[in-house]
Design a protein around this motif. Structure first.
Motif, short mmCIF file in Angstrom:
data_model
loop_
_atom_site.label_atom_id
_atom_site.label_comp_id
_atom_site.label_asym_id
_atom_site.label_seq_id
_atom_site.Cartn_x
_atom_site.Cartn_y
_atom_site.Cartn_z
N THR A 130 2.22 -3.32 -2.16
CA THR A 130 3.32 -4.14 -1.63
C THR A 130 4.02 -3.43 -0.49
OG1 THR A 130 3.63 -5.09 -3.84
CG2 THR A 130 5.43 -5.36 -2.24
N GLN A 131 4.37 -2.16 -0.70
CA GLN A 131 5.03 -1.41 0.38
C GLN A 131 4.10 -1.22 1.57
OE1 GLN A 131 4.92 -0.65 -2.86
NE2 GLN A 131 6.65 0.65 -3.50
N LEU A 132 2.78 -1.01 1.32
CA LEU A 132 1.85 -0.76 2.41
C LEU A 132 1.66 -2.00 3.28
CD1 LEU A 132 -0.89 1.36 0.60
CD2 LEU A 132 0.84 2.15 2.19
N PHE A 144 2.39 -1.77 7.22
CA PHE A 144 1.24 -1.66 8.11
C PHE A 144 0.55 -3.01 8.25
CE2 PHE A 144 1.84 2.52 6.23
CZ PHE A 144 1.80 3.35 7.35
N ARG A 145 0.09 -3.25 9.48
CA ARG A 145 -0.65 -4.48 9.73
C ARG A 145 -2.09 -4.33 9.28
NH1 ARG A 145 -1.11 -7.44 15.68
NH2 ARG A 145 -2.30 -9.28 14.97
N HIS A 146 -2.67 -3.13 9.46
CA HIS A 146 -4.03 -2.83 9.03
C HIS A 146 -3.97 -1.65 8.07
CE1 HIS A 146 -5.69 -5.55 12.05
NE2 HIS A 146 -4.92 -4.95 12.97
N LEU A 147 -4.56 -1.83 6.89
CA LEU A 147 -4.52 -0.78 5.88
C LEU A 147 -5.58 0.29 6.12
CD1 LEU A 147 -3.92 -2.85 2.61
CD2 LEU A 147 -2.25 -1.68 4.06
N GLN A 148 -6.65 -0.03 6.86
CA GLN A 148 -7.72 0.94 7.08
C GLN A 148 -7.34 1.88 8.22
OE1 GLN A 148 -9.44 -0.16 3.85
NE2 GLN A 148 -10.26 1.52 5.07
N SER A 149 -6.38 2.74 7.96
CA SER A 149 -5.90 3.71 8.94
C SER A 149 -5.43 4.95 8.21
CB SER A 149 -4.77 3.12 9.79
OG SER A 149 -4.18 4.12 10.60
N ASP A 150 -5.62 6.10 8.83
CA ASP A 150 -5.17 7.35 8.22
C ASP A 150 -3.65 7.46 8.18
OD1 ASP A 150 -7.70 8.24 7.62
OD2 ASP A 150 -7.93 9.39 9.48
N GLN A 151 -2.94 6.63 8.93
CA GLN A 151 -1.49 6.62 8.86
C GLN A 151 -1.01 6.16 7.48
OE1 GLN A 151 0.55 7.83 11.14
NE2 GLN A 151 -1.23 8.38 12.40
N VAL A 152 -1.85 5.40 6.77
CA VAL A 152 -1.50 4.97 5.42
C VAL A 152 -1.43 6.18 4.50
CG1 VAL A 152 -2.28 3.59 3.44
CG2 VAL A 152 -2.50 2.68 5.77
N LEU A 153 -2.36 7.12 4.65
CA LEU A 153 -2.31 8.34 3.85
C LEU A 153 -1.10 9.19 4.20
CD1 LEU A 153 -6.04 9.55 3.70
CD2 LEU A 153 -4.61 8.76 1.81
N TRP A 211 1.77 8.04 5.20
CA TRP A 211 2.92 7.39 4.55
C TRP A 211 2.95 7.73 3.06
CZ3 TRP A 211 3.28 4.10 0.45
CH2 TRP A 211 4.50 3.45 0.24
N CYS A 212 1.79 7.72 2.41
CA CYS A 212 1.74 8.00 0.97
C CYS A 212 2.18 9.43 0.67
CB CYS A 212 0.33 7.74 0.44
SG CYS A 212 0.15 7.94 -1.34
#
Length: 723
Positions: free
Chosen positions: A49-51, A55-64, A66-67
């Motif tokens: 939900t937060q992601l 983020f518009r696209h989840l397939q990015s290292d910026q997601v990691l 953020w985590c």
């Protein structure tokens, strides 16, 4: 009958358990990396939900990223990261938060339970339906089977719903993009994802060294990146290595495995010079009685006593570099000579300054002592990390340096010098004839053997396989230059195919004045230096009583180094170089082609019309001889450039313009070098001045001698003239 059947069932169960437990370290590493990626995907899914809001696209290292910065997501990610880095699940004491505990339990379940579900018990058939307890967990079954119940026991069964919710494999096409700094971007394209969970990609690579890519000689697969993006930037790819890559797509449900290996990729950046050796040290010193015949080269004190020192030098290999270590170069000089040389250079600089100011050219007088070699050098045989230095005077301080030598094609790369200062052990006249040990306190244990001299003053000596010190020994730093040492001459006939093997006859001879006193036996050594295929072989040795021998079992399309020396005097070694023909150029009876391997037959079918052009020569005067650099280019009419395996450059001394032969028995001296396909120049040392040379440059192909050749006659300039 029922008892026999039950025994057979138990035996099959035991064999299945044994096979299941035999897993290689590579497979275990892949399994741990996969479990870590599944754990990472699970943590990201819990915060979907937060992601999706951030983020518009989840397939990015910026997601990691953020985590890792989010408190609860970072706690969930902690066991996943620790398993990735250390291959260990964190202990309960280091994992107290709820998110961390649940991730640790998830990893524990992955270790005990494999991907997929157990089928219904009533669907078991054959051995899977036997009423036995053949397993207790999935780890007791061969992959990918699971330990499942069949209502009356537990057996290894094929899983159901193996790929339920698992993402598809990426497409097999992997592309590469290298920037100016040598960083390589590896890119792949994923298929439609059947799961809404974030997909984690694991990128693995393997490599081999050689002029050709080879999967048979490649290193094991190693994981190089875990990412959410569909690319990875690698900055540690080594030059001169053929790389292959494969990718796996993973989520919390599992993976479908890796893609097929990519096409081979080799970096375009130049290799770096090797690192210097480490921990250079003197391990042992030994006094040795030499007799009056060799005392002229030492000090007056050692001349009277006839005693020299043998020093055992050891070091550790350098860190792994871009190129394998070819050999080590050792140089040593007495500190007195070193100080005298520095003083001499200072005086020369001052004299040059005065002469420049007064416009007077200083007179250059050369004494006999200046013509004598003031420093000594030695090269090792291969990458061995120890060497004996013989014939040193006692009680003398030395400055010693060791360099690592590697080769990139025909270019020699040397490391910085690792220097050492040491002093040889003294010799007292009162101890003559007494046996004692001169082993240093820091020396490691070595084998004991008697010295070959007439009198030994130590219980330790070098092994008989070590080469003695000699200024005329060949240096592998010029590996493609034929060398004739001392008065012994080695000659090689043309290779021929006989008795189902490639063989060649070699013979050697002494000058007329030395034939009576130089009796055998001889030690003959040969080894392949370079081959057109990715083949390596060790050195072979034989003892010969006469002056000729037939070498059998040679490899096709290889450059061999052949050396012969008296068994009693290794310093008499003579060296010659031999180039064997390609397999496809050999003809058997009836003119039929010899059956070669599949790879060579395929490459020989390509028609190559490459032709070397514009062969030019540049000369330089070095130490009284000529150094020549030959350059060329290839014609643009080529069907396929990869069909070229290299070049063969041959230069033959036809005659001297001045007419002086210096008593040589032969009038033609031919030498050959094999050159890498990427090279367009070659440097030749030791050419005779004011002479006529015949040059030939031929393209080497996998199809034999079908490459075109160019010939040229040159006249070398005289010494002390404008080059």
């Amino acid at each position: 009958m029922s008892v026999r059947r039950a025994g057979l069932v138990l035996l099959c169960a035991m064999l299945a358990v044994t096979c299941a437990r035999r897993s290689s370290p590579e497979q275990e590493d892949v399994q741990e990396k996969t479990n870590s990626a599944r754990c990472t995907s699970r943590c990201l899914t819990l915060h979907m939900t937060q992601l999706t809001a951030a983020f518009r696209h989840l397939q990015s290292d910026q997601v990691l990223v953020w985590c890792e910065n989010h408190r609860r997501c970072a706690q969930c990610l902690q066991p996943c990261k620790e398993l990735w880095e250390t291959r260990k699940v964190p202990s309960p004491k280091s994992c107290e938060q709820t998110e961390c505990v649940t991730s640790r339990e998830f990893l524990a379940s992955l270790r005990s339970s494999r991907q997929g579900d157990c089928p219904a018990p009533q669907r078991a058939t054959g051995f899977a339906a036997a009423c036995v307890e053949s397993c207790s967990s999935d780890q007791h079954c061969p992959s990918p089977r699971k330990c499942c119940s069949n209502s009356c026991g537990h057996t290894c069964q094929a899983p159901a719903n193996l790929y339920k919710g698992v993402p598809l494999k990426p497409r097999r096409d992997i592309s590469f993009l290298e920037d100016s700094e040598g960083r390589v971007k590896v890119m792949w394209v994923s298929k439609f994802n059947v799961s809404v969970e974030p997909v984690v990609y694991i990128l693995q690579s393997r490599w081999n060294i050689g002029i050709h890519p080879s999967e048979d000689h490649a290193s094991p697969w190693a994981t190089v990146a875990m990412t959410l993006s569909e690319d990875a930037i690698l900055s540690d790819l080594r030059p001169q290595r053929w790389y292959q890559f494969r990718v796996a797509a993973i989520n919390s449900h599992g993976s479908r495995g890796f893609t097929t290996p990519s096409k081979h990729y080799i970096s375009s950046k130049d290799p770096s010079p090797p690192e210097p050796p480490m921990n250079v040290r003197v391990s042992n010193q030994t006094l040795n009685w030499t007799g009056p015949q060799s005392a002229s080269q030492f000090t007056e004190r050692s001349m009277e006593s006839g005693v020299t020192v043998a020093v055992l030098l050891r070091w550790e290999p350098p860190k792994e570099g871009d190129l394998p270590v070819h050999n080590y170069r050792i140089t040593w000089m007495s500190r007195h000579t070193h100080a005298a040389q520095k003083h001499k250079h200072t005086l020369q600089a001052q004299t040059h300054t005065v002469a420049s100011n007064t416009h007077i050219r200083p007179a250059q007088s050369r004494t006999p002592a200046q013509g004598r070699k003031e420093s000594n050098s030695r090269v090792t045989q291969g990458a061995q990390c120890e060497v004996w230095l013989h014939g040193l005077p006692p009680a003398t301080s030395y400055l010693l340096s060791v360099q690592t030598v590697a080769y990139w094609g025909q270019k020699r790369l040397k490391s910085p010098r690792a220097q050492l200062v040491f002093t040889t052990i003294p010799h007292a006249d009162s101890t003559k004839g007494d046996d004692f040990s001169n082993e240093l306190p820091s020396s490691s244990s070595s084998s004991s053997s008697s010295l070959p001299s007439s009198l030994s003053l130590s219980s330790f000596s070098p092994s008989s396989s070590d080469l003695p010190l000699s200024s005329s020994l060949p240096h592998p730093e010029t590996p493609l230059s034929p060398v004739a040492l001392g008065n012994l001459r080695l000659e090689v006939a043309a290779p021929h195919y006989h008795n189902n093997q490639l063989q060649v006859k070699v013979f050697w001879k002494w000058p007329q004045h030395a034939r009576q006193r130089q009796a055998g036996p001889y030690i003959l050594r040969w080894r392949p230096h370079t081959c057109s295929t990715n083949v390596t072989s060790t050195e072979r040795t034989t003892t010969v009583q006469g002056t000729h021998h037939t070498i059998t079992g040679l490899l096709f399309a290889c450059k061999y180094r052949v050396a012969v020396a008296l068994k009693a005097d290794p310093r008499s070694e003579a060296v010659a170089w031999l180039t064997t023909p390609t397999c496809s150029s050999v003809r058997v009876r009836g003119g039929k082609s010899f059956p070669c391997n599949t790879e060579e037959r395929l490459l020989s079918g390509r028609k190559v019309v490459l032709r070397p052009e514009r062969l030019t020569a540049d000369f330089q005067q070095v130490n009284g001889t000529l150094l020549a650099t030959f350059r060329w280019r290839l014609s643009q009419h080529a069907l396929h450039p990869t069909a070229v395996e290299g070049f063969q450059f041959t230069w033959t001394l036809q005659s001297e313009v001045s007419g002086k032969t210096d008593g040589l028995e032969d009038t033609l001296i031919s030498q050959t070098q094999t050159i890498a396909p990427s090279q367009r120049s070659v440097t030749v040392f030791g050419l005779q001045a004011d002479s006529v040379y015949q040059l030939q440059l031929q393209v080497l192909t996998a199809g034999g001698s079908s490459g075109a050749a160019v010939s040229k006659t040159i006249y070398t300039p005289a010494i002390n003239t404008t080059l």
